[in-house]
Enzyme design. Sequence first.
Site, PDB file in Angstrom:
ATOM      1  N   ASP A   8       0.858  -1.192   0.000  1.00  0.00           N
ATOM      2  CA  ASP A   8       0.000   0.000   0.000  1.00  0.00           C
ATOM      3  C   ASP A   8       0.895   1.244   0.000  1.00  0.00           C
ATOM      4  O   ASP A   8       2.120   1.148  -0.176  1.00  0.00           O
ATOM      5  CB  ASP A   8      -1.003  -0.032   1.168  1.00  0.00           C
ATOM      6  CG  ASP A   8      -0.367   0.228   2.527  1.00  0.00           C
ATOM      7  OD1 ASP A   8       0.878   0.356   2.604  1.00  0.00           O
ATOM      8  OD2 ASP A   8      -1.115   0.311   3.526  1.00  0.00           O
ATOM      9  N   THR A  67       2.255  -1.990   9.039  1.00  0.00           N
ATOM     10  CA  THR A  67       2.677  -3.008  10.016  1.00  0.00           C
ATOM     11  C   THR A  67       2.935  -4.359   9.378  1.00  0.00           C
ATOM     12  O   THR A  67       3.478  -5.250  10.037  1.00  0.00           O
ATOM     13  CB  THR A  67       1.570  -3.213  11.065  1.00  0.00           C
ATOM     14  OG1 THR A  67       0.369  -3.596  10.360  1.00  0.00           O
ATOM     15  CG2 THR A  67       1.327  -1.950  11.875  1.00  0.00           C
ATOM     16  N   HIS A  98       9.119 -24.811   8.269  1.00  0.00           N
ATOM     17  CA  HIS A  98       8.079 -25.592   8.956  1.00  0.00           C
ATOM     18  C   HIS A  98       6.689 -25.389   8.382  1.00  0.00           C
ATOM     19  O   HIS A  98       5.870 -26.302   8.428  1.00  0.00           O
ATOM     20  CB  HIS A  98       8.046 -25.230  10.445  1.00  0.00           C
ATOM     21  CG  HIS A  98       9.255 -25.713  11.198  1.00  0.00           C
ATOM     22  ND1 HIS A  98       9.326 -25.692  12.581  1.00  0.00           N
ATOM     23  CD2 HIS A  98      10.432 -26.229  10.771  1.00  0.00           C
ATOM     24  CE1 HIS A  98      10.514 -26.180  12.966  1.00  0.00           C
ATOM     25  NE2 HIS A  98      11.204 -26.493  11.883  1.00  0.00           N
ATOM     26  N   HIS A 133       6.300 -31.920   9.176  1.00  0.00           N
ATOM     27  CA  HIS A 133       5.589 -30.659   8.921  1.00  0.00           C
ATOM     28  C   HIS A 133       4.589 -30.787   7.770  1.00  0.00           C
ATOM     29  O   HIS A 133       3.689 -29.982   7.644  1.00  0.00           O
ATOM     30  CB  HIS A 133       6.586 -29.548   8.604  1.00  0.00           C
ATOM     31  CG  HIS A 133       7.605 -29.369   9.686  1.00  0.00           C
ATOM     32  ND1 HIS A 133       7.274 -28.948  10.952  1.00  0.00           N
ATOM     33  CD2 HIS A 133       8.940 -29.598   9.698  1.00  0.00           C
ATOM     34  CE1 HIS A 133       8.364 -28.903  11.705  1.00  0.00           C
ATOM     35  NE2 HIS A 133       9.389 -29.303  10.966  1.00  0.00           N
TER      36      HIS A 133
HETATM   37  C1  RB5 Z   1      -2.426   2.562   6.658  1.00  0.00           C
HETATM   38  O1  RB5 Z   1      -2.533   3.702   7.461  1.00  0.00           O
HETATM   39  C2  RB5 Z   1      -2.146   1.344   7.529  1.00  0.00           C
HETATM   40  O2  RB5 Z   1      -3.278   1.031   8.278  1.00  0.00           O
HETATM   41  C3  RB5 Z   1      -1.703   0.150   6.704  1.00  0.00           C
HETATM   42  O3  RB5 Z   1      -0.547   0.468   6.025  1.00  0.00           O
HETATM   43  C4  RB5 Z   1      -1.379  -1.105   7.473  1.00  0.00           C
HETATM   44  O4  RB5 Z   1      -0.481  -0.858   8.511  1.00  0.00           O
HETATM   45  C5  RB5 Z   1      -2.495  -1.933   7.903  1.00  0.00           C
HETATM   46  O5  RB5 Z   1      -2.335  -3.025   8.493  1.00  0.00           O
END
Ligand code: RB5
Length: 153
Positions: A8, A67, A98, A133
């Site tokens: 993204d 994240t 695994h 596995h």
């Molecule tokens: C975008 O602000 C953020 O929510 C996205 O990049 C991501 O971290 C979502 O899991």
Amino acid sequence: MRIAVGCDHVGFLLKRAVVEHLERRGYTVVDLGTNSAARTDYPVYGKAVAEAVASGACSLGVVLCGTGVGISIAANKVPGVRAVVCSEPYSALLSRRHNDTNVLALGARVVGENLALMILDAFLEGEFEGGRHRARVDMLAALDRAREADRED
Ligand code: RB5
């Protein structure tokens, strides 16, 4: 080997480093976007990368968002995809050995570029060990099939 990559708007700068790194290492990169900081939605790119992997068009995928969480959830909705979000190399390596993971998710707000590339290298280095596995990964595939069967009912 062909590797699908997608992100993204938060992940796009780190994606650039990932693409360059993969190309330097001799992989063919299929870049499925996004390619700017303009706000967009991670499920679009998680799905696109996951479908490229599930269809066999690409052997592995790398997805990035802030994240790594949202885009890994999106990728894991596609049957046949086993995406893992990692912020250290050990889990990336063991997830290949695994769990036969086929998509790596990275958080651009969590890991810096150097650490991200170390995690990526660990992911690429890992090979599925099969053996004990195999049955567990087969059980994951059975969960995919059960979900598809539910949809058809
Ligand atoms: C975008 O602000 C953020 O929510 C996205 O990049 C991501 O971290 C979502 O899991």
